[in-house]
Scaffold this active site. Sequence first.
Site, short mmCIF file in Angstrom:
data_model
loop_
_atom_site.label_atom_id
_atom_site.label_comp_id
_atom_site.label_asym_id
_atom_site.label_seq_id
_atom_site.Cartn_x
_atom_site.Cartn_y
_atom_site.Cartn_z
N HIS B 37 45.59 43.66 46.42
CA HIS B 37 46.54 44.05 45.37
C HIS B 37 47.89 44.45 45.97
CE1 HIS B 37 42.56 45.26 43.45
NE2 HIS B 37 43.05 44.45 42.54
N ARG B 187 34.77 44.99 44.14
CA ARG B 187 33.30 45.06 44.01
C ARG B 187 32.59 45.20 45.36
NH1 ARG B 187 34.34 41.63 39.26
NH2 ARG B 187 33.46 42.71 37.46
#
Lengths: 282, 282
Positions: B37, B187
């Site tokens: 990100h 995740r």
Amino acid sequence: MRVIRDPGKLNRLLKGVRRSARSIGFVPTMGALHPGHLSLIKQAGRDNDTVVVSIFVNPTQFGSQEDLNKYPRPLKNDLALCRKARVDLVFLPDSKIMYPEGFATFVNVEKLGDILCGTSRPGHFRGVATVVAKLLNIVAPDVLYLGQKDAQQSVIIARMIKDLNFPVKIRVLPTVRQKDGLALSSRNVYLNEDQKLDALVLSKALCLAKSLIDHGQTDASRIINRIKELIGKKKQARIDYVAIVDLEKLRQIKKINQDCMICLAVKIGKTRLIDNCLITYD
Amino acid sequence: MRVIRDPGKLNRLLKGVRRSARSIGFVPTMGALHPGHLSLIKQAGRDNDTVVVSIFVNPTQFGSQEDLNKYPRPLKNDLALCRKARVDLVFLPDSKIMYPEGFATFVNVEKLGDILCGTSRPGHFRGVATVVAKLLNIVAPDVLYLGQKDAQQSVIIARMIKDLNFPVKIRVLPTVRQKDGLALSSRNVYLNEDQKLDALVLSKALCLAKSLIDHGQTDASRIINRIKELIGKKKQARIDYVAIVDLEKLRQIKKINQDCMICLAVKIGKTRLIDNCLITYD
């Protein structure tokens, strides 16, 4: 007045308008303009610095058995009417530029699009929502002008605008009618002289309903039966639906004690006509 | 850095940015930010005057049996990372404001959303397209930044942007990996130590495929079989799919003689991981 066919070009051009903080009013149409459209255009002109009108017969909102090919396209006259009404920009795309090879994205407003007109026109409102989403992204107007005649369409577009956070206001303006009551529609040109007379039964039915309500009738099913009875007298008329619904979710109501809408769809010969009237309390 | 929770407020605020002709770069995230990100955020900062990051764990893209509730939400840390990365505005809506009562509108990208990850996650990409459409309308960025790790998502969003005429450019930036090759993903925190080792098989399988292609292998099914063989050796790994597809329509190709993508989805224990690599010719 400029006529622009390319979505990217129109978007860039309007970026300049937005940067200078001038407001944009937008009237989406399928052309075959009549005084109903013109009332929207004039209001857009009163409310905004710049008026954009789109003329696009949108194929994705027509069923395979519907009148896409014979839908009237009097382009010269439409452009003359726009010019006279002081439209600034006409957006005139073709189907290939709106739906290029590989096009795969659709906007669907669930439930609201499956009832009333959606029952006999499956996929219609998906096509409407998709093209309006495209047009809103291209034009990015401050205000979108719609006509009350296409009431379900307005409710669905309002829902889409709210749900997808389009930064635009909606104004829905009253249906414009002939003196004899017939709601103006581009599809009225399909009617022959006899049918034009029979078509008056739609607005007459709405007047009957209003007068029943004015005289205290609150039972929706009784009103609907009286409407069906009246329309049934016309040989060329075949009822698609008669419904009394709330204004947000379009669910049928039983008792007339809240703001609601009486809506009709009737086939006169092969021509499907719609009309509606609002019943409001305050 | 300002944190804004209300879509309307953010939209009005950014209107001022647009009017002053300052460009807006936008990075949509579900939080649990990692260096993947951050690479998007940094690039957005290099390319634009204003950087907007959204943090929203979008319920409509999770299946009923999926990990919506346990998805990591380290909000404090995320905000600290955004501040450090010089984000100007963080959009932090809650589910109720994004999906209020009566919400009914969905954006669907047909076909592209039904294959690969769409097969085992029905409705996932409809949820993704819908929330991205909403975010694009709220933020109205000049450039949207996405990560290559979610390759199918990028292709679908690009298709939606083109089809619905959103006036925004896309930049897809390379997957950021650990030194050992594991693609960064929010995740990955679900993996225990053993599973972390087994998870390396995804990137190793892609390296194997690349090396086979470098050595002249052009038969997609042979490459896929070698990948399946390698992954099959890991006890905790269960293959969801292994595919070699073209870059636009994501259709499986037979011969490696065009730009394409090798993509994998593998369950390591209960955690579903994805990874991919591009094969390009020029």
